[in-house]
Design an enzyme around this catalytic site. Structure first.
Site, PDB file in Angstrom:
ATOM      1  N   CYS A  75       0.834  -1.205   0.000  1.00  0.00           N
ATOM      2  CA  CYS A  75       0.000   0.000   0.000  1.00  0.00           C
ATOM      3  C   CYS A  75       0.867   1.253   0.000  1.00  0.00           C
ATOM      4  O   CYS A  75       0.577   2.219  -0.715  1.00  0.00           O
ATOM      5  CB  CYS A  75      -0.934  -0.007   1.203  1.00  0.00           C
ATOM      6  SG  CYS A  75      -2.076   1.399   1.254  1.00  0.00           S
ATOM      7  N   CYS A 124      -7.195   0.918   6.901  1.00  0.00           N
ATOM      8  CA  CYS A 124      -7.153  -0.515   6.663  1.00  0.00           C
ATOM      9  C   CYS A 124      -8.501  -1.030   6.212  1.00  0.00           C
ATOM     10  O   CYS A 124      -9.543  -0.489   6.570  1.00  0.00           O
ATOM     11  CB  CYS A 124      -6.707  -1.228   7.939  1.00  0.00           C
ATOM     12  SG  CYS A 124      -6.254  -2.939   7.669  1.00  0.00           S
TER      13      CYS A 124
END
EC number: 2.8.1.13
Length: 344
Positions: free
Chosen positions: A92, A188
């Site tokens: 990410c 998340c």
């Protein structure tokens, strides 16, 4: 590009809030918030908006939901399907936070982007170096080990030279009194870290039970899917044995969880692939460095034997416990991150 305007990556946590405060003291800033697959997106968005308003920072929202699905979620699921243990935060950071998110911010006329990461960037004649943050308990350099020179060139880490206690003091001095005792969480897609529930929403993991076996092939029980297990795991095996047993390997071909005693988890060697260098090592064949095999690993001295096709063999001075395929091995020279590779 407009000079001296800093973009602030805002998440609603104490670290990004402290970053915004520090950078606003230095000059004009713009705030940016990522829309991804957060389970609590609206709550988080409202929190960020309140902080930005209190600090008198203009806030823009950048929607990267589809891109996050493509780059991070697919990687996450595919890794478990292959019997690997992924690190989605590293991917990410590379592809989203310091990739597409950073690019979108730069297109707004911003010169550099400040984030709340605990790491440091040193500019040298040879380029940009990534170093550990000074707070050893909060250092996040491991998670940034796939960043490029260009990504570092547009990044600022104001908290890298600070300790966590000073961060709380800073935000409280500016009227934010509800952060103490809380921790900033990475944006998340997993609500309460429920990996199994997330994975079982995909068809690949719907019917994947198999055997729990010893190295000699002796069957001790049944498992409910390889995605429920990782190397080093002891709890949740559901088997009875005279001594404690741990997962020592995942046999994807035969759909078996292989277990053994604790000493079987220790190894002196491993192979890594897909090596990415932030800073090229001095030698092209061998280097001696501290290698971290997971984010919580303190690092261990090793010889890294470089090979073709961005691969290497790593020989540790002392055996290391639970070397886990799919995780990233990050290579350090003192406090400097040289690069990282994927554990095979």
């Amino acid at each position: 590009m407009i000079k001296n305007i800093t973009g602030i990556a805002m998440s609603g946590g104490v670290d990004s809030t402290a970053t915004a405060i520090l950078q606003k003291q230095k000059g004009p800033v713009l705030g940016f918030f990522m829309k991804l697959n957060q389970p609590d997106y609206e709550t988080q968005r409202d929190r960020v908006s309140q902080i930005a308003q209190k600090l008198d920072i203009k806030l823009e929202i950048i929607d990267l939901t589809e891109e996050f699905q493509e780059y991070v979620l697919k990687y996450f699921s595919a890794s478990y399907f292959k019997g690997l243990t992924p690190n989605p935060c590293i991917i990410c950071n590379k592809e989203i936070k310091f990739g597409l998110f950073q690019q979108a911010i730069l297109r707004q006329g911003v010169e550099r982007i400040a984030t709340g990461h605990y790491a440091q960037i040193h500019k040298t004649a040879a380029g940009y170096q990534l170093h550990k943050g000074v707070d050893p308990h909060k250092d996040q350099s491991y998670f940034l080990s796939r960043l490029s020179q260009e990504q570092l060139a547009h990044s600022i880490f104001p908290l890298g030279g600070m300790h966590k206690g000073a961060i709380y003091d800073l935000v409280e001095a500016h009227g934010f009194h509800d952060f103490r005792g809380t921790e900033s969480q990475d944006v998340c897609f997993l609500e309460q870290d429920n990996v199994v529930d997330f994975l079982e929403q995909t068809a690949e993991f719907s019917a994947s039970s198999g055997n729990i076996v010893m190295n000699d092939g002796k069957i001790l029980g049944k498992h409910k899917g390889l995605h429920r297990y990782t190397v080093g795991q002891r709890r949740g095996l559901g088997i009875s044995y005279p001594v404690p047993l741990y997962v020592i390997n995942l046999d994807v071909k035969n759909n078996n969880v292989i277990v053994g005693e604790n000493e079987q988890l220790f190894h002196k060697t491993m192979a890594i692939s897909d090596i990415h260098w932030i800073s090229q090592p001095e030698r092209e064949d061998l280097l001696h460095a501290s290698v971290h095999i997971r984010s919580t690993h303190k690092g261990a001295q090793a010889s890294v034997i470089l090979k073709e096709n961005n691969r290497a063999s790593v020989i540790f001075d002392e055996p290391q416990r639970a070397i886990t395929p799919g995780q990233f091995a990050t290579i350090y020279k003192d406090t400097q991150v040289l690069g990282s590779g994927v554990i095979l």
